[in-house]
Design an enzyme around this catalytic site. Sequence first.
Site, PDB file in Angstrom:
ATOM      1  N   SER A 181      26.615 101.682 -25.850  1.00  0.00           N
ATOM      2  CA  SER A 181      25.265 101.182 -25.471  1.00  0.00           C
ATOM      3  C   SER A 181      24.104 101.841 -26.205  1.00  0.00           C
ATOM      4  CB  SER A 181      25.009 101.302 -23.960  1.00  0.00           C
ATOM      5  OG  SER A 181      25.665 100.278 -23.253  1.00  0.00           O
ATOM      6  N   THR A 182      24.377 102.808 -27.084  1.00  0.00           N
ATOM      7  CA  THR A 182      23.251 103.550 -27.680  1.00  0.00           C
ATOM      8  C   THR A 182      22.754 102.961 -28.996  1.00  0.00           C
ATOM      9  OG1 THR A 182      24.655 105.077 -28.921  1.00  0.00           O
ATOM     10  CG2 THR A 182      24.056 105.707 -26.667  1.00  0.00           C
ATOM     11  N   GLY A 183      23.356 101.840 -29.421  1.00  0.00           N
ATOM     12  CA  GLY A 183      22.897 101.199 -30.652  1.00  0.00           C
ATOM     13  C   GLY A 183      21.990 100.029 -30.309  1.00  0.00           C
ATOM     14  N   VAL A 184      22.487  98.832 -30.573  1.00  0.00           N
ATOM     15  CA  VAL A 184      21.719  97.618 -30.315  1.00  0.00           C
ATOM     16  C   VAL A 184      21.296  97.536 -28.837  1.00  0.00           C
ATOM     17  CG1 VAL A 184      21.885  95.090 -30.289  1.00  0.00           C
ATOM     18  CG2 VAL A 184      22.837  96.393 -32.193  1.00  0.00           C
TER      19      VAL A 184
ATOM     20  N   GLY B 172      27.609  96.393 -35.352  1.00  0.00           N
ATOM     21  CA  GLY B 172      27.828  97.798 -35.016  1.00  0.00           C
ATOM     22  C   GLY B 172      29.298  98.165 -34.932  1.00  0.00           C
ATOM     23  N   VAL B 173      29.615  98.994 -33.948  1.00  0.00           N
ATOM     24  CA  VAL B 173      30.988  99.491 -33.831  1.00  0.00           C
ATOM     25  C   VAL B 173      31.950  98.339 -33.510  1.00  0.00           C
ATOM     26  CG1 VAL B 173      30.873 100.168 -31.385  1.00  0.00           C
ATOM     27  CG2 VAL B 173      32.320 101.433 -32.953  1.00  0.00           C
ATOM     28  N   ASP B 174      31.481  97.358 -32.789  1.00  0.00           N
ATOM     29  CA  ASP B 174      32.295  96.179 -32.463  1.00  0.00           C
ATOM     30  C   ASP B 174      32.729  95.472 -33.753  1.00  0.00           C
ATOM     31  OD1 ASP B 174      33.465  94.199 -30.928  1.00  0.00           O
ATOM     32  OD2 ASP B 174      31.585  93.297 -30.248  1.00  0.00           O
TER      33      ASP B 174
ATOM     34  N   ASP C  85      33.612 107.492 -38.587  1.00  0.00           N
ATOM     35  CA  ASP C  85      33.828 106.085 -38.252  1.00  0.00           C
ATOM     36  C   ASP C  85      35.025 106.029 -37.298  1.00  0.00           C
ATOM     37  OD1 ASP C  85      34.770 103.437 -38.243  1.00  0.00           O
ATOM     38  OD2 ASP C  85      34.262 103.128 -40.351  1.00  0.00           O
TER      39      ASP C  85
HETATM   40  P1  ADP Z   1      25.944  98.824 -28.367  1.00  0.00           P
HETATM   41  O1  ADP Z   1      25.732  97.349 -28.539  1.00  0.00           O
HETATM   42  O2  ADP Z   1      26.876  99.150 -27.212  1.00  0.00           O
HETATM   43  O3  ADP Z   1      24.666  99.584 -28.355  1.00  0.00           O
HETATM   44  P2  ADP Z   1      26.442  99.538 -31.163  1.00  0.00           P
HETATM   45  O4  ADP Z   1      27.652  99.235 -31.958  1.00  0.00           O
HETATM   46  O5  ADP Z   1      25.177  98.865 -31.577  1.00  0.00           O
HETATM   47  O6  ADP Z   1      26.821  99.237 -29.646  1.00  0.00           O
HETATM   48  O7  ADP Z   1      26.195 101.097 -31.159  1.00  0.00           O
HETATM   49  C1  ADP Z   1      26.878 102.002 -30.340  1.00  0.00           C
HETATM   50  C2  ADP Z   1      27.002 103.310 -31.074  1.00  0.00           C
HETATM   51  O8  ADP Z   1      28.064 103.221 -32.011  1.00  0.00           O
HETATM   52  C3  ADP Z   1      25.754 103.700 -31.875  1.00  0.00           C
HETATM   53  O9  ADP Z   1      25.473 105.072 -31.606  1.00  0.00           O
HETATM   54  C4  ADP Z   1      26.183 103.496 -33.311  1.00  0.00           C
HETATM   55  O10 ADP Z   1      25.537 104.413 -34.198  1.00  0.00           O
HETATM   56  C5  ADP Z   1      27.656 103.792 -33.236  1.00  0.00           C
HETATM   57  N1  ADP Z   1      28.509 103.200 -34.286  1.00  0.00           N
HETATM   58  C6  ADP Z   1      28.288 102.116 -35.044  1.00  0.00           C
HETATM   59  N2  ADP Z   1      29.336 101.895 -35.850  1.00  0.00           N
HETATM   60  C7  ADP Z   1      30.251 102.872 -35.588  1.00  0.00           C
HETATM   61  C8  ADP Z   1      31.531 103.221 -36.094  1.00  0.00           C
HETATM   62  N3  ADP Z   1      32.142 102.507 -37.054  1.00  0.00           N
HETATM   63  N4  ADP Z   1      32.173 104.315 -35.575  1.00  0.00           N
HETATM   64  C9  ADP Z   1      31.593 105.063 -34.604  1.00  0.00           C
HETATM   65  N5  ADP Z   1      30.388 104.785 -34.076  1.00  0.00           N
HETATM   66  C10 ADP Z   1      29.713 103.718 -34.567  1.00  0.00           C
END
Ligand code: ADP
Length: 237
Positions: free
Chosen positions: A172-175, A64-66, A38
């Site tokens: 950018s690799t999540g949502v 997500g990470v945000d 994390d």
């Molecule tokens: P985006 O909207 O830019 O795609 P996301 O948050 O949906 O952002 O995902 C971006 C990446 O961050 C994904 O690979 C996700 O698995 C990863 N992620 C989500 N939460 C965390 C975290 N707490 N720490 C590190 N990586 C994370």
Amino acid sequence: MSRGARDASQDVPLPVAGSPGTNATDAALSRIDVVVGDITDLSAELDVDTIVNAANAQLVGGAGVDGAIHAAAGADDLLAHNRQHHPDGCPTGLAKASPAFALEARGIKHILHTAGPVWSGQRDTGVPGAPGDDTAKLGYTLEDTLLAACYTNCLKLAQQLGSGVVAFPAISTGVYGFPKPRAARIAIGHVLGHFQQRPAPELPRRVVFACFSDADADVYREALASRGQWMFGRSRA
Ligand code: ADP
């Protein structure tokens, strides 16, 4: 040759000098770590003082990470700061800095908010390099360019702030749906290029790719291991 048959790995317009195995490349590689964790709670041993947030362009927090970064830093403080200092948000590909608020207790001094591109998902348009064309040569879609800008703008900002160690999530690799192997190559190519052009002791000293799963870390490791196939050689197109 049909578009589908094109070898997407041949011509890679990444800003990387030298060739595999040169001292400059080895020195740059030694400044990169791939870890699983994390991003708000990385091991203190990594010495991370700056983390990157995959934010949205409005800088209003999200999932997500945000969401994790807002929760860990203190959403009220972060939102208030960004509203005051970045009232126009952060256009895609740019980067904006904020303090780390509650994350300072974990050694984090800065959060760099960058808005990655949404992968458009358009394919088979018949136009090579059209948005969302995952068969396009690396660097040839609009999303590639915008994602690369996230990394280069964060690194420039980190340099200005005097950051020592910067942790990046897989922007950018999540949502936002960017193909993970493609995103990892762009991330690695541009970080290595940055380090090759700015040898130690220039800051930041190191970059940590904070992967959220073992599978994501494997994508980075594979991209690093295969870099000789996709990274070197400028575009001949
Ligand atoms: P985006 O909207 O830019 O795609 P996301 O948050 O949906 O952002 O995902 C971006 C990446 O961050 C994904 O690979 C996700 O698995 C990863 N992620 C989500 N939460 C965390 C975290 N707490 N720490 C590190 N990586 C994370």
